[in-house]
Write an enzyme that holds these catalytic residues in place. Structure first.
Site, PDB file in Angstrom:
ATOM      1  N   HIS A  25       0.838  -1.209   0.000  1.00 42.85           N
ATOM      2  CA  HIS A  25       0.000   0.000   0.000  1.00 42.85           C
ATOM      3  C   HIS A  25       0.870   1.256   0.000  1.00 42.85           C
ATOM      4  O   HIS A  25       0.495   2.275  -0.580  1.00 42.85           O
ATOM      5  CB  HIS A  25      -0.925   0.004   1.221  1.00 42.85           C
ATOM      6  CG  HIS A  25      -1.954  -1.092   1.187  1.00 42.85           C
ATOM      7  ND1 HIS A  25      -3.286  -0.864   0.949  1.00 42.85           N
ATOM      8  CD2 HIS A  25      -1.835  -2.434   1.329  1.00 42.85           C
ATOM      9  CE1 HIS A  25      -3.959  -2.008   0.957  1.00 42.85           C
ATOM     10  NE2 HIS A  25      -3.086  -2.977   1.197  1.00 42.85           N
ATOM     11  N   ASN A  27       3.921   1.564  -1.390  1.00 45.55           N
ATOM     12  CA  ASN A  27       4.539   1.792  -2.706  1.00 45.55           C
ATOM     13  C   ASN A  27       3.638   2.599  -3.645  1.00 45.55           C
ATOM     14  O   ASN A  27       4.052   3.648  -4.144  1.00 45.55           O
ATOM     15  CB  ASN A  27       4.920   0.463  -3.379  1.00 45.55           C
ATOM     16  CG  ASN A  27       6.169  -0.157  -2.777  1.00 45.55           C
ATOM     17  OD1 ASN A  27       6.737   0.389  -1.837  1.00 45.55           O
ATOM     18  ND2 ASN A  27       6.586  -1.301  -3.290  1.00 45.55           N
ATOM     19  N   ASP A 126      -5.660   5.854   1.529  1.00 44.10           N
ATOM     20  CA  ASP A 126      -5.908   4.468   1.147  1.00 44.10           C
ATOM     21  C   ASP A 126      -7.386   4.174   1.410  1.00 44.10           C
ATOM     22  O   ASP A 126      -7.958   4.619   2.412  1.00 44.10           O
ATOM     23  CB  ASP A 126      -5.041   3.538   1.996  1.00 44.10           C
ATOM     24  CG  ASP A 126      -5.000   2.118   1.433  1.00 44.10           C
ATOM     25  OD1 ASP A 126      -3.954   1.729   0.904  1.00 44.10           O
ATOM     26  OD2 ASP A 126      -6.031   1.408   1.528  1.00 44.10           O
ATOM     27  N   SER A 320       5.442  -9.158   0.587  1.00 46.39           N
ATOM     28  CA  SER A 320       6.013  -8.680   1.847  1.00 46.39           C
ATOM     29  C   SER A 320       5.412  -9.325   3.085  1.00 46.39           C
ATOM     30  O   SER A 320       5.905  -9.118   4.184  1.00 46.39           O
ATOM     31  CB  SER A 320       5.817  -7.159   1.941  1.00 46.39           C
ATOM     32  OG  SER A 320       4.433  -6.854   1.901  1.00 46.39           O
ATOM     33  N   TRP A 378      15.540  -9.605  -0.062  1.00 42.99           N
ATOM     34  CA  TRP A 378      14.679  -8.604  -0.707  1.00 42.99           C
ATOM     35  C   TRP A 378      15.383  -8.159  -1.992  1.00 42.99           C
ATOM     36  O   TRP A 378      16.608  -8.040  -2.004  1.00 42.99           O
ATOM     37  CB  TRP A 378      14.467  -7.401   0.236  1.00 42.99           C
ATOM     38  CG  TRP A 378      13.345  -6.480  -0.148  1.00 42.99           C
ATOM     39  CD1 TRP A 378      13.462  -5.218  -0.649  1.00 42.99           C
ATOM     40  CD2 TRP A 378      11.934  -6.727  -0.042  1.00 42.99           C
ATOM     41  NE1 TRP A 378      12.211  -4.666  -0.864  1.00 42.99           N
ATOM     42  CE2 TRP A 378      11.255  -5.577  -0.495  1.00 42.99           C
ATOM     43  CE3 TRP A 378      11.170  -7.822   0.390  1.00 42.99           C
ATOM     44  CZ2 TRP A 378       9.857  -5.477  -0.534  1.00 42.99           C
ATOM     45  CZ3 TRP A 378       9.784  -7.717   0.350  1.00 42.99           C
ATOM     46  CH2 TRP A 378       9.140  -6.555  -0.103  1.00 42.99           C
ATOM     47  N   TRP A 399      -1.395  -7.228  -5.953  1.00 43.47           N
ATOM     48  CA  TRP A 399      -1.729  -6.453  -7.164  1.00 43.47           C
ATOM     49  C   TRP A 399      -0.510  -5.719  -7.725  1.00 43.47           C
ATOM     50  O   TRP A 399      -0.323  -5.623  -8.937  1.00 43.47           O
ATOM     51  CB  TRP A 399      -2.875  -5.468  -6.880  1.00 43.47           C
ATOM     52  CG  TRP A 399      -3.296  -4.726  -8.114  1.00 43.47           C
ATOM     53  CD1 TRP A 399      -3.298  -3.375  -8.302  1.00 43.47           C
ATOM     54  CD2 TRP A 399      -3.772  -5.293  -9.361  1.00 43.47           C
ATOM     55  NE1 TRP A 399      -3.746  -3.071  -9.565  1.00 43.47           N
ATOM     56  CE2 TRP A 399      -4.041  -4.228 -10.239  1.00 43.47           C
ATOM     57  CE3 TRP A 399      -3.988  -6.600  -9.818  1.00 43.47           C
ATOM     58  CZ2 TRP A 399      -4.515  -4.411 -11.540  1.00 43.47           C
ATOM     59  CZ3 TRP A 399      -4.453  -6.785 -11.114  1.00 43.47           C
ATOM     60  CH2 TRP A 399      -4.715  -5.706 -11.956  1.00 43.47           C
ATOM     61  N   ASN A 400       0.356  -5.203  -6.832  1.00 44.85           N
ATOM     62  CA  ASN A 400       1.542  -4.501  -7.341  1.00 44.85           C
ATOM     63  C   ASN A 400       2.430  -5.446  -8.136  1.00 44.85           C
ATOM     64  O   ASN A 400       2.874  -5.130  -9.243  1.00 44.85           O
ATOM     65  CB  ASN A 400       2.353  -3.897  -6.190  1.00 44.85           C
ATOM     66  CG  ASN A 400       1.586  -2.816  -5.471  1.00 44.85           C
ATOM     67  OD1 ASN A 400       1.327  -1.753  -6.017  1.00 44.85           O
ATOM     68  ND2 ASN A 400       1.187  -3.108  -4.248  1.00 44.85           N
ATOM     69  N   SER A 401       2.661  -6.633  -7.572  1.00 44.54           N
ATOM     70  CA  SER A 401       3.518  -7.600  -8.269  1.00 44.54           C
ATOM     71  C   SER A 401       2.886  -7.996  -9.601  1.00 44.54           C
ATOM     72  O   SER A 401       3.573  -8.123 -10.616  1.00 44.54           O
ATOM     73  CB  SER A 401       3.739  -8.840  -7.401  1.00 44.54           C
ATOM     74  OG  SER A 401       4.471  -8.488  -6.253  1.00 44.54           O
ATOM     75  N   LEU A 403       0.823  -6.275 -11.503  1.00 50.28           N
ATOM     76  CA  LEU A 403       0.956  -5.183 -12.471  1.00 50.28           C
ATOM     77  C   LEU A 403       2.402  -5.043 -12.967  1.00 50.28           C
ATOM     78  O   LEU A 403       2.637  -4.793 -14.157  1.00 50.28           O
ATOM     79  CB  LEU A 403       0.577  -3.859 -11.805  1.00 50.28           C
ATOM     80  CG  LEU A 403      -0.823  -3.308 -11.993  1.00 50.28           C
ATOM     81  CD1 LEU A 403      -0.902  -1.933 -11.358  1.00 50.28           C
ATOM     82  CD2 LEU A 403      -1.215  -3.227 -13.461  1.00 50.28           C
ATOM     83  N   ASP A 420      -7.251 -10.462  -2.028  1.00 45.26           N
ATOM     84  CA  ASP A 420      -7.445 -10.232  -3.469  1.00 45.26           C
ATOM     85  C   ASP A 420      -6.549 -11.128  -4.329  1.00 45.26           C
ATOM     86  O   ASP A 420      -6.760 -11.250  -5.540  1.00 45.26           O
ATOM     87  CB  ASP A 420      -7.211  -8.760  -3.819  1.00 45.26           C
ATOM     88  CG  ASP A 420      -5.792  -8.287  -3.515  1.00 45.26           C
ATOM     89  OD1 ASP A 420      -5.136  -8.885  -2.636  1.00 45.26           O
ATOM     90  OD2 ASP A 420      -5.339  -7.313  -4.149  1.00 45.26           O
TER      91      ASP A 420
HETATM   92  N1  UDP Z   1       8.934  -5.952  -3.648  1.00 41.00           N
HETATM   93  C1  UDP Z   1      10.237  -5.555  -3.793  1.00 41.00           C
HETATM   94  N2  UDP Z   1      11.217  -6.480  -3.566  1.00 41.00           N
HETATM   95  C2  UDP Z   1      10.963  -7.756  -3.209  1.00 41.00           C
HETATM   96  C3  UDP Z   1       9.619  -8.162  -3.087  1.00 41.00           C
HETATM   97  C4  UDP Z   1       8.624  -7.227  -3.310  1.00 41.00           C
HETATM   98  O1  UDP Z   1      10.521  -4.403  -4.123  1.00 41.00           O
HETATM   99  O2  UDP Z   1      11.906  -8.508  -3.011  1.00 41.00           O
HETATM  100  C5  UDP Z   1       7.875  -4.952  -3.887  1.00 41.00           C
HETATM  101  C6  UDP Z   1       7.131  -5.256  -5.164  1.00 41.00           C
HETATM  102  O3  UDP Z   1       7.809  -4.666  -6.252  1.00 41.00           O
HETATM  103  C7  UDP Z   1       5.768  -4.661  -4.892  1.00 41.00           C
HETATM  104  C8  UDP Z   1       5.628  -4.753  -3.379  1.00 41.00           C
HETATM  105  O4  UDP Z   1       6.909  -5.013  -2.856  1.00 41.00           O
HETATM  106  O5  UDP Z   1       5.740  -3.313  -5.313  1.00 41.00           O
HETATM  107  C9  UDP Z   1       4.713  -5.886  -2.951  1.00 41.00           C
HETATM  108  O6  UDP Z   1       3.397  -5.525  -3.181  1.00 41.00           O
HETATM  109  P1  UDP Z   1       2.312  -6.581  -3.611  1.00 41.00           P
HETATM  110  O7  UDP Z   1       1.017  -5.850  -3.756  1.00 41.00           O
HETATM  111  O8  UDP Z   1       2.756  -7.327  -4.790  1.00 41.00           O
HETATM  112  O9  UDP Z   1       2.264  -7.622  -2.432  1.00 41.00           O
HETATM  113  P2  UDP Z   1       2.147  -7.495  -0.826  1.00 41.00           P
HETATM  114  O10 UDP Z   1       3.525  -7.358  -0.312  1.00 41.00           O
HETATM  115  O11 UDP Z   1       1.280  -6.318  -0.532  1.00 41.00           O
HETATM  116  O12 UDP Z   1       1.528  -8.799  -0.439  1.00 41.00           O
END
Ligand code: UDP
Length: 498
Positions: A25, A27, A126, A320, A378, A399-401, A403, A420
């Site tokens: 959220h 990012n 958010d 994360s 990471w 969703w970020n991953s 996209l 989601d």
């Molecule tokens: N991410 C990153 N490095 C990693 C793993 C994840 O920078 O080793 C970033 C990824 O690019 C994304 C965010 O962390 O922007 C994870 O968001 P996502 O919505 O995919 O999953 P969440 O962590 O919320 O479950």
């Protein structure tokens, strides 16, 4: 910035943004802040101390900590406790009791900004900070919502009452209890005749986990189970209902998505959410890399990656927050080893329940890591996905991953955990057809076969071709005249007029 729409550079209006304190959220909110800054707005970010942002990466913004400022405060204690369930309850608690504290903070900020001749024109929060709507209303401040998921996900969440009426959540109660909530569906219940679920009428008709959901035909019954929502009265169900209600009451919704990706869903959103919607995503394409990582990205493997053949490396990351049980983790390790593909694996400390980091890996697997893989805590994910060696992304479908993978034309292997994620996984595999869904859980043979299918199998070229086509669509949407570009022009005009 590739697609800056070119507003006057004279900063006379300020926007206050308030992210939810989780990586997925933070990012997009920080990226949105950067976009609005580039369009001429001054930016203030308000944030909790929990999962606080590295403010020094953003000298152009003003930061202010709100809500959990008192270290003896029970809310802070809640937020800092471990486990996603607890984090969610912390968010719910702040939604319930944060109103007065935030009102005072914002009131002061509004007065100061007027005195400085740079009025705050809009609060962007958010969507899950639903309590901020009444705060904004009482201060006569416009509130816009950033929704960090797909439109499809919001449509499914909005259908929870209908799905509950049809009895879809009865089975969730029977499938998940607190003890085994993190085990995959397959480990708890097999989709066979015996385990079919009766429909609410109590009649003879039964529902199988593999059945499609007539109310939302893209979904299978098991996708609803995997969301881990037990219905409208479940705390998560209540949180989502409040989120949807206060999103409808807001001055508008900003989406990290683009029109061409979710055209049908956009029509439905226009119909069901009577406020302006702005699809200006994917946000991360406006700026080269994210500075908002809560963990320091390891770049030590980059020269190894540079020497790998195009499309040859499997990138693995489950985001994360997701955690895996030991027995599932061992299936992952064996499936990966047997696939014989080069890999880069983001293994967060604590990813395996009850384990610190890599101690469950055998010497045999560690030798393999030396030969054809890398494990890091990471990674700079967007950079990795944009690298020519990236052949596929084994993802949890946050969703970020999702996209980020679509933007780089990288096919996916989908292993969602909750929320989601199962919805995005279904959309990626069945609608966009740019991924293979490991929908029966963690099983080494299936894992090996999915990896091969996406990386080197007969179908891999077709999947890759579709992924490339989507990547092109992203690029077009961001160019002058493209849907995201034009939506950003509208958003900037809209905020200026508030
Ligand atoms: N991410 C990153 N490095 C990693 C793993 C994840 O920078 O080793 C970033 C990824 O690019 C994304 C965010 O962390 O922007 C994870 O968001 P996502 O919505 O995919 O999953 P969440 O962590 O919320 O479950």
């Amino acid at each position: 910035m590739e697609n800056q729409v070119g507003r006057s550079n004279c900063r006379r209006q300020r926007v206050v943004l308030f992210p939810l304190p989780f990586q997925g959220h933070i990012n997009p909110m920080l990226q949105l802040a950067n976009i609005l800054y580039s369009e001429g707005f001054s930016i203030t970010i308000i944030h909790t101390n929990f999962n606080s942002i590295y403010t020094s990466n953003y000298p152009q913004f003003t930061f202010r900590a709100v809500l959990d400022n008192d270290s003896k405060d029970i809310n802070l204690a809640k937020l800092s406790s471990k486990g996603v369930g607890d984090l969610l309850s912390g968010i719910m608690l702040l939604n319930q009791c944060g109103e007065e504290s935030l009102r005072q903070e914002l009131d002061q900020m509004l007065m100061a900004s007027k005195q400085q001749g740079e009025p705050i024109v809009c609060l962007v929060t958010d969507a899950l900070w639903y309590f901020t709507q009444s705060v904004a209303d009482s201060l006569k401040l416009s509130r816009m919502v950033l929704r960090t998921s797909s439109l499809f996900c919001v449509i499914v969440y909005a259908s929870i009452p209908v799905l509950e009426d049809q009895g879809y959540f009865n089975q969730v109660n029977s499938v998940f209890d607190e003890e085994n909530i993190d085990l995959d569906l397959k480990n708890i219940i097999a989709p066979n005749e015996e385990n079919n679920f009766k429909k609410p009428d109590g009649g003879e008709s039964v529902r199988n986990l593999e059945d499609r959901v007539p109310e939302i035909p893209v979904l299978k019954v098991k996708d609803i189970s995997k969301m881990r929502i037990k219905g409208q009265k479940d705390p998560t169900g209540k949180l989502l209902a409040n989120m949807l209600k206060q999103t409808k009451a807001s001055s508008g919704i900003i989406w990290n998505s683009f029109k061409e990706l979710e055209e049908t869903e956009l029509q439905k959103i226009h119909k069901d959410f009577p406020v302006p919607s702005f699809l200006i995503g994917p946000f991360h394409k406006y700026f080269p890399a994210s500075l908002s990582s809560l963990m320091e990205p390891d770049r030590s493997f980059m020269s190894w990656l540079d020497h790998q053949a195009p499309n040859s490396v499997l990138y693995i990351s489950f985001g994360s927050a997701a955690q895996l049980h030991k027995q599932d983790f061992l299936e992952v390790v064996n499936g990966l080893a047997n696939s014989k593909q080069p890999f880069l694996w983001v293994m967060r400390p604590g990813f395996v329940k009850g384990s610190e980091w890599m101690e469950l890996l055998t010497n045999g697997f560690l030798d393999l890591v030396g030969e054809r893989g890398h494990i890091v805590k990471w990674a700079p994910q967007q950079e990795v996905l944009a690298h020519q060696a990236a052949g596929a992304f084994w993802t949890h479908n946050g969703w970020n991953s999702t996209l980020e993978s679509i933007c780089e034309g990288v096919p996916m292997i989908c292993s969602p955990f909750w929320g989601d994620q199962p919805l995005d996984a279904r959309y990626v595999s069945d609608i966009l057809k740019v991924g293979v869904y490991l929908e029966n859980g963690w099983e080494r043979e299936e894992i090996e076969s999915a990896i091969r299918k996406v990386m080197v199998g007969e179908e891999s070229e077709d999947i890759r071709e579709r992924a490339r086509y989507l990547k092109e669509k992203v690029n077009v949407s961001l160019m002058k005249g493209g849907s995201s570009y034009e939506s950003l022009v509208s958003l900037v005009g809209y905020i200026s007029s508030l």
